[in-house]
Design a protein around this motif. Sequence first.
Motif, PDB file in Angstrom:
ATOM      1  N   LYS A   1       0.821  -1.265   0.010  1.00  0.00           N
ATOM      2  CA  LYS A   1       0.226  -0.116   0.025  1.00  0.00           C
ATOM      3  C   LYS A   1       0.942   1.093   0.136  1.00  0.00           C
ATOM      4  O   LYS A   1       1.713   1.386   0.929  1.00  0.00           O
ATOM      5  CB  LYS A   1      -0.928  -0.244   1.152  1.00  0.00           C
ATOM      6  N   GLY A   2       0.481   2.143  -0.985  1.00  0.00           N
ATOM      7  CA  GLY A   2       1.148   3.405  -0.954  1.00  0.00           C
ATOM      8  C   GLY A   2       2.508   3.237  -1.858  1.00  0.00           C
ATOM      9  O   GLY A   2       3.096   4.396  -2.259  1.00  0.00           O
ATOM     10  N   ARG A   3       2.828   2.144  -2.422  1.00  0.00           N
ATOM     11  CA  ARG A   3       3.863   2.028  -3.352  1.00  0.00           C
ATOM     12  C   ARG A   3       3.558   1.467  -4.608  1.00  0.00           C
ATOM     13  O   ARG A   3       4.137   1.863  -5.722  1.00  0.00           O
ATOM     14  CB  ARG A   3       5.079   0.861  -2.664  1.00  0.00           C
ATOM     15  N   PHE A   4       2.391   0.461  -4.519  1.00  0.00           N
ATOM     16  CA  PHE A   4       2.230  -0.074  -5.956  1.00  0.00           C
ATOM     17  C   PHE A   4       0.476   0.425  -5.969  1.00  0.00           C
ATOM     18  O   PHE A   4      -0.205   0.907  -5.396  1.00  0.00           O
ATOM     19  CB  PHE A   4       1.762  -1.565  -5.710  1.00  0.00           C
ATOM     20  N   THR A   5       0.286   0.553  -7.461  1.00  0.00           N
ATOM     21  CA  THR A   5      -1.037   1.082  -8.116  1.00  0.00           C
ATOM     22  C   THR A   5      -1.280  -0.076  -8.955  1.00  0.00           C
ATOM     23  O   THR A   5      -0.480  -0.219 -10.034  1.00  0.00           O
ATOM     24  CB  THR A   5      -0.600   2.460  -8.604  1.00  0.00           C
ATOM     25  N   ILE A   6      -2.540  -0.172  -8.977  1.00  0.00           N
ATOM     26  CA  ILE A   6      -3.267  -1.058 -10.038  1.00  0.00           C
ATOM     27  C   ILE A   6      -4.292  -0.290 -10.939  1.00  0.00           C
ATOM     28  O   ILE A   6      -4.652   0.684 -10.098  1.00  0.00           O
ATOM     29  CB  ILE A   6      -3.971  -2.250  -9.507  1.00  0.00           C
ATOM     30  N   SER A   7      -4.089  -0.478 -12.063  1.00  0.00           N
ATOM     31  CA  SER A   7      -5.201   0.271 -12.868  1.00  0.00           C
ATOM     32  C   SER A   7      -5.625  -0.747 -14.148  1.00  0.00           C
ATOM     33  O   SER A   7      -4.935  -1.909 -14.320  1.00  0.00           O
ATOM     34  CB  SER A   7      -4.423   1.435 -13.590  1.00  0.00           C
TER      35      SER A   7
ATOM     36  N   GLN B   1       1.698  -0.834 -11.205  1.00  0.00           N
ATOM     37  CA  GLN B   1       2.880   0.226 -11.310  1.00  0.00           C
ATOM     38  C   GLN B   1       3.590  -0.147  -9.925  1.00  0.00           C
ATOM     39  O   GLN B   1       2.923   0.216  -8.807  1.00  0.00           O
ATOM     40  CB  GLN B   1       2.445   1.617 -11.389  1.00  0.00           C
ATOM     41  N   MET B   2       4.835  -0.477  -9.866  1.00  0.00           N
ATOM     42  CA  MET B   2       5.378  -0.641  -8.504  1.00  0.00           C
ATOM     43  C   MET B   2       6.685   0.180  -8.479  1.00  0.00           C
ATOM     44  O   MET B   2       7.594   0.184  -9.248  1.00  0.00           O
ATOM     45  CB  MET B   2       5.862  -2.230  -8.699  1.00  0.00           C
TER      46      MET B   2
END
Length: 117
Positions: free
Chosen positions: A65-71, A82-83
Motif C-alpha cells: 500500500k502506497g507503493r504499488f498502484t493497480i489500474s 505500477q510498482m
Amino acid sequence: QVQVLESGGGLVQAGGSLRLSCTLSGRTSTTYAMGWFRRPPGKAREWITTITGGGDSTDYANAVKGRFTISRDDAKNTAYLQMNSLKPEDTAVYYCSARPDRTWSYWGQGTQVTVSS
C-alpha cells in the motif's frame, strides 16, 4: 475460455520502479475483477491487489500500500501494476488473475521480478 498473459518483469535495483501488464484474451469481460498475486522464493502465493470491473474500486495488501498502484484499460483488456520504491522483499513471481464471480478463475503463467539491494 480466458487466457491471461503477464509481462514486464525483470531485474531492478532497490528503490526503482517496474510496471507489469496483464492482458486478457478469449471469452473475457470488462465486468471481471482483476488482481495481482505474488509468490516470494520459498513462500506461499499471496494476494497483493484487486481492481473491480469498471475500475471503480481498488484494494491493496498492507505490504504494498502506497507503493504499488493497480489500474486497468478495458479498451485493451489490460490491467497494470505500477510498482514504485521497490524493496528486495518484493522479489517474487508475480501472477495476474481474473475473477468473473467470487473465484479467481483465470491465471497467467507469472513473471519474475527481482529487486537487488
